[in-house]
Design a protein around this motif. Structure first.
Motif, short mmCIF file in Angstrom:
data_model
loop_
_atom_site.label_atom_id
_atom_site.label_comp_id
_atom_site.label_asym_id
_atom_site.label_seq_id
_atom_site.Cartn_x
_atom_site.Cartn_y
_atom_site.Cartn_z
N GLN A 85 0.76 -1.27 -0.05
CA GLN A 85 -0.13 -0.06 0.01
C GLN A 85 0.94 1.33 0.11
N GLN A 86 0.45 2.40 -0.87
CA GLN A 86 1.26 3.35 -0.91
C GLN A 86 0.74 4.44 0.00
N LEU A 87 1.41 4.57 1.33
CA LEU A 87 0.74 5.48 2.27
C LEU A 87 1.42 6.95 1.88
N PRO A 88 0.61 7.96 2.14
CA PRO A 88 1.47 9.32 2.03
C PRO A 88 2.39 9.60 2.90
N TRP A 90 4.61 11.73 3.11
CA TRP A 90 5.05 13.00 3.69
C TRP A 90 4.25 13.52 4.66
N LEU A 96 -1.37 11.70 9.42
CA LEU A 96 -2.00 10.54 8.81
C LEU A 96 -3.52 10.30 9.67
N TYR A 99 -6.08 13.09 9.10
CA TYR A 99 -6.54 12.74 7.84
C TYR A 99 -7.73 11.66 7.69
N ALA A 139 -0.18 1.96 9.60
CA ALA A 139 -1.12 1.73 8.75
C ALA A 139 -2.31 1.02 9.52
#
Lengths: 301, 518
Positions: A85-88, A90, A96, A99, A139
C-alpha cells in the motif's frame, strides 16, 4: 453469517489465471488466514474482494454487498493493511490519523490514543522516516481506530524482523479480542499465522486446496511411523508421503479420527509398533503442497 | 462538501511549498517585467533595440517555465492519489471517486489558477491598474492557466506515476502537434471565398469545443471507472474526431455562434447611422501588364446620441463579384484605406467630437489577372465592423524623458530623434496590460481648433508576458505644412481602444467596371 463469500470467483491477467473458481466463506468474528506460496493468488483474491480489481468471472460479496459495488458506507467498515500500500509518506503519524478520522463516523479517539501508546508510534515523525515495522503499525492503527467490521491484512509480515513481527501479531491479537471483528490475513508465513488464525484456507496455483478451522486441521493430520510393518502391505488411497525404508514405514494420515483410525491401522499392520504425532500447520501445508505437486506432475505426464 | 474540502486541504498542505514557490516565481517575474526598462536619454532608437531581444528571451523562458512547472505541479497533485493502480491509499478508504475528483479540481483550481491570478492581481493593483483592467487581465490569465491545469489533470488521471505522466504529456503533445496543429491555421489565401474562411473558423471552433468536452469526459471517466485502456481509447477517439472535424466539418457553425455571441450586444445602428455611400469597380494594369480588378467603397458613419464612449470602425471586408450569365467569380478582401483599424477608430473618435459624419474608405484588389465579361457586375459581401470603447489616455510630452501614466499603463519617451521629412521622431517605451485586442494610437489634437491628426508609428518590437506587454515604438510626427497652423497648439495624445463587438454590414450593389489606363 459470512462476512465474505465468493462464488466461482476467477481473475485472469491476460492468459494467466491468477484465481480459479474460488468458493470461499469467511464467517463473521473469525480470524481467517489465506495461505499459500508466492504467486498462489492470495493478493489477487484480496484485491478483488476490496474492489481494487474487477473479477473476470464469478462474484464476491463483502459485508453483504457485491465487491464491485463497495461504496463509502461499506469501506467505512473495512480496514486494509498491505505491504504494497502506498501511504502518504510526507505526512506525520499525527497528520495521517487526522486525515483519516473525518472519513469514519465510528472513529474512536480513545482507541486511537491507546493504540498509539501500545504501538509506541512517534506522532510527530513523518511516515517516510519510520522503519518498515513502524510503518505497518501506523497503517494498522489507521485501519483499526474506527473499529472496522472486517480487517484485511495482505502479507503484513513481509520484511518485518522477528521482534517487530511478534509485536505486530500481538497488536492484532489484542485488538481482535476487543470486539466482534473479522480478520482476513493473507500470508505465506504459516508459522506466524498459526498463532493468529482460527480458520485457514490454502490457495495454490489460484485454486483452493483447503478451507477449515485450524483446530480441525491439526486434529485430522497425523504423522505416523510404523516399525516392522508386514511386507506387502501398501498405503491406503488417502495417505500422503508414504515411504518405506527397511523396517520403518512412514506416512501422513489426513483423516485421523481417534480410536476408529487407530483400529484401522492395527487391522492393517497387525502387531507392528505404531507411533504417531500431531503436525504443525507448516508441516500440514508442506505435505499438501508436495502432494498437489505430485498430482499435477502425474496429470501432466 | 466538508469531506471534499478536507481532501482538498490535504492536497493544499502537500503542495503548499512548491506551489507557493511557483506563485512567487510568477509574481517575481511580473515585477521584473514591470520594472525592466530600456533606459532614457539614449540618442538612437537602434541602440535600444538590443534590449528587446533580451527581454523577449527572458520573458519566453519565464513563461515556458511557469507553464511547465505549473503543469507538472498540477499533475503531481493528482498523482498524490493516483487514479490508476491497485495500491493507492485512497482506494481502500471511504472516499467516493466523484468526491475525490471534485476535491482534486478544487485544489488544482485554487493552487494553479486562483493563487497565481491573485498574486498577479496584487502586483497590478500596486502598479495602479484599475480594478476593471485587473479583472480582465486576471480572467484571461485564469483561462490560460485553467486550460493547462485541466489538460494536466486529465493526463495525470491516465497515469500511474510521474514517469507515465511525463511520457503521456510528451506523447500527447507530439500527437497534437503532428495532427491538430496542422489544421489549426486557416488557409492564408486571402482571396478564398468568404464562406471558406468561415468554414475553417467553424472547424476550429467545433474541434476546440469537442476537445474541451473530451478532456472533461476522459477526466470524469477515469475518476469514476478507473479503466485506463478505455480512457486512452476515448482520448484517441476524441483526437480522431477533432482531426476529422478540422478536415471535413461541412457546416458554418461559426456564423451561428458569432450571431449568438453578438445577439445581446446593441447593433451599431442603435448608436450610429452607417451608410454605404459609394462602391466602384476599376480595372488597372499592373506592372506585369496584367489587369487587376479593384474595388473601392466609401461608408459614412454619423454618431448618434447614444454613442458616447462607443465608436465604430471597419476592420475588413470581403466581397464576391459575379456576372449574370457568365462564370467568372472574383473574391476580394477589403482593407481600410490609409491606416490600421485602430487608426481609423481613433480618428473617428477624435473627429466625431467635432464633425457630424465621418467617412470610411475601403479598398481591395484581385491578386491575378481578371478576365472580365461585359455587363454589370453584381457585388455581394459584407464589411466587418468593430465597436470599441475609446478614450484619451492622456497627453505625452514630446521631450526626452516625458512620461504618461494612466492607471498602471506607462508610456515614456526614451529619445527624440530628428529625421528628414519629419518634424521629430519619438522613440517611446510602453508597459501596459494587454488583454484582448486593445490598441493604442497617438494623435496630435487641437481641441480649440477641433482638429486631429493620427501620428504614424513603427513598432520596433514587443514582448508579452502574463497579459502585460512591453513595447518599443517610434512615433513619426510629420513636418508642419503651411495650412496646418493648428498644430502649433496641438498636443500629442494617446488614444486607447478596446474592441467590444464585431458586426457585419452587408454589401449588395451593382456596378460597371471602369477601365483605367494606369
Amino acid at each position: 453469517m459470512n462476512i465474505i463469500e465468493t462464488t466461482n470467483l476467477s481473475r485472469r491477467y491476460g492468459r494467466t489465471e491468477a484465481v480459479h473458481e474460488l468458493n470461499l466463506a469467511v464467517p463473521q468474528g473469525s480470524v481467517f488466514a489465506l495461505l499459500g506460496p508466492n504467486g498462489a493468488g492470495k493478493t489477487t483474491t484480496i484485491k478483488v474482494l476490496m474492489n481494487l480489481l474487477p473479477p473476470t468471472s464469478g462474484a464476491a460479496r463483502v459485508l453483504g454487498v457485491d465487491s464491485r459495488k463497495l461504496g463509502e458506507r461499506e469501506k467505512a467498515q473495512l480496514g486494509y493493511v498491505s505491504e504494497n500500500q502506498q501511504l502518504p509518506l510526507w505526512m506525520t503519524v499525527r497528520q495521517l490519523l487526522d486525515y483519516c478520522r473525518p472519513f469514519y463516523p465510528t472513529w474512536d479517539r480513545e482507541l486511537e490514543k491507546n493504540l498509539l501508546a501500545q504501538f509506541a508510534l512517534p506522532e510527530q515523525r513523518k511516515l517516510a522516516h519510520l522503519s518498515r515495522g513502524m510503518l505497518m503499525k501506523a497503517a494498522l492503527l489507521s485501519s483499526l481506530a474506527y473499529r472496522p467490521k472486517l480487517l484485511v491484512l495482505d502479507e503484513p509480515f513481509s520484511g518485518l524482523d522477528p521482534v517487530v513481527r511478534d509485536d505486530f501479531i500481538r497488536g492484532v491479537l489484542e485488538v481482535s479480542a476487543l470486539g466482534e471483528w473479522t480478520v482476513l490475513v493473507s500470508s505465506h508465513d504459516i508459522e506466524e499465522v498459526e498463532r493468529l488464525a482460527d480458520r485457514v484456507a490454502l490457495l495454490d496455483g489460484g485454486r483452493l486446496r483447503l478451507n477449515e478451522t485450524t483446530e480441525s486441521l491439526q486434529g485430522r493430520f497425523r504423522r505416523v511411523e510404523i516399525t516392522d510393518a508386514p511386507a506387502g502391505v501398501g498405503p491406503a488411497t488417502d495417505w500422503l508421503e508414504w515411504e518405506r525404508a527397511g523396517a520403518l514405514t512412514r506416512f501422513v494420515e489426513p483423516r485421523y479420527a481417534g480410536e476408529t483410525t487407530e483400529r484401522a491401522w492395527r487391522e492393517r499392520f497387525g502387531d507392528a509398533t505404531v507411533k504417531m504425532q500431531p503436525m504443525t500447520l507448516r508441516e500440514i501445508f508442506m505435505t499438501l503442497a508436495r502432494a498437489n505437486r505430485t498430482t499435477a506432475t502425474e496429470a501432466t505426464a | 462538501m466538508k469531506l471534499i474540502w478536507h481532501i482538498a486541504k490535504k492536497d493544499l498542505r502537500r503542495m503548499a511549498l512548491p506551489a507557493g514557490l511557483w506563485v512567487a516565481f510568477i509574481v517575481g517575474s511580473a515585477i521584473w517585467f514591470r520594472t525592466a526598462s530600456a533606459g532614457t536619454g539614449i540618442q538612437s532608437g537602434e541602440a535600444m533595440v538590443g534590449w528587446l531581444p533580451m527581454m523577449r528571451i527572458w520573458a519566453q523562458l519565464f513563461t515556458i517555465a511557469q507553464f511547465i512547472i505549473g503543469y507538472l505541479l498540477a499533475g503531481a497533485l493528482v498523482l498524490e492519489d493516483p487514479v490508476i493502480g491497485t495500491d493507492t491509499f485512497w482506494l481502500t478508504r471511504p472516499i467516493a471517486n466523484a468526491r475525490l475528483l471534485v476535491a482534486k479540481l478544487l485544489a488544482v483550481a485554487l493552487l494553479f489558477v486562483v493563487a497565481p491570478a491573485v498574486g498577479l492581481a496584487l502586483v497590478r493593483l500596486a502598479c495602479g491598474f484599475s480594478p476593471g483592467e485587473i479583472w480582465q487581465a486576471t480572467r484571461a490569465l485564469g483561462v490560460n492557466m485553467g486550460l493547462a491545469a485541466a489538460f494536466s489533470v486529465m493526463v495525470a488521471s491516465l497515469s500511474r506515476n510521474l514517469v507515465q505522466f511525463l511520457f503521456g504529456f510528451v506523447a500527447l503533445a507530439a500527437v497534437g502537434v503532428m495532427t491538430m496543429g496542422r489544421f489549426l491555421v486557416p488557409p492564408t489565401d486571402q482571396f478564398a471565398p468568404m464562406e471558406w474562411a468561415e468554414l475553417v473558423a467553424s472547424r476550429i471552433l467545433v474541434a476546440n469545443f469537442v476537445l474541451g468536452c473530451g478532456i472533461v469526459l476522459v477526466l470524469g471517466w477515469q475518476f469514476l471507472t478507473r479503466r485506463r485502456v478505455w480512457g486512452w481509447l476515448i482520448l484517441a477517439s476524441i483526437f480522431v474526431a477533432c482531426v476529422s472535424i478540422r478536415v471535413a466539418w461541412p457546416w458554418n457553425t461559426w456564423a451561428a455562434w458569432n450571431a449568438s455571441e453578438t445577439a445581446s450586444a446593441v447593433p451599431p445602428e442603435a448608436h450610429a447611422s452607417i451608410v454605404t455611400k459609394a462602391i466602384s469597380l476599376h480595372r488597372y494594369p499592373d506592372r506585369f501588364a496584367e489587369r487587376l480588378l479593384q474595388m473601392n467603397a466609401t461608408l459614412t458613419v454619423t454618431p448618434g446620441r447614444t454613442s458616447v464612449g462607443v465608436w465604430y470602425a471597419p476592420a475588413a471586408g470581403r466581397v464576391d463579384i459575379t456576372w449574370e450569365n457568365s462564370t467568372p467569380r472574383y473574391s476580394i478582401s477589403l482593407d481600410r484605406f490609409g491606416g490600421s483599424w485602430a487608426d481609423a477608430c481613433a480618428l473617428a473618435y477624435l473627429q466625431g467630437q467635432f464633425e457630424p459624419a465621418i467617412a470610411w474608405h475601403l479598398f481591395g484588389a484581385t491578386s491575378s489577372r481578371a478576365q472580365l465579361p461585359s455587363g454589370e457586375a453584381r457585388i455581394s459581401g459584407r464589411c466587418e465592423i468593430w465597436s470599441a470603447r475609446v478614450r484619451i489616455a492622456g497627453e505625452l510630452p514630446m521631450t526626452s524623458g516625458g512620461e504618461l501614466v494612466e492607471h498602471g499603463n506607462l508610456s515614456r519617451v526614451m529619445a527624440v530623434e530628428s529625421s528628414i521629412g519629419w518634424d521629430k521622431v519619438l522613440v517611446i517605451e510602453e508597459h501596459e496590460l494587454n488583454f484582448g485586442q486593445a490598441a493604442e494610437v497617438f494623435a496630435l489634437l487641437n481641441r480649440r481648433t477641433k482638429q486631429a491628426l493620427v501620428v504614424s508609428q513603427n513598432e520596433l518590437g514587443r514582448v508579452d508576458m502574463n497579459g502585460e506587454t512591453a513595447v518599443l515604438r517610434r512615433l513619426f510626427v510629420p513636418a508642419e505644412r503651411p495650412d496646418e497652423t493648428w498644430r502649433r497648439d496641438a498636443v500629442l495624445v494617446k488614444v486607447r481602444i478596446e474592441p467590444v463587438h464585431r458586426f457585419f454590414l452587408p454589401f449588395e450593389a451593382h456596378a460597371r467596371v471602369i477601365e483605367e489606363t494606369r
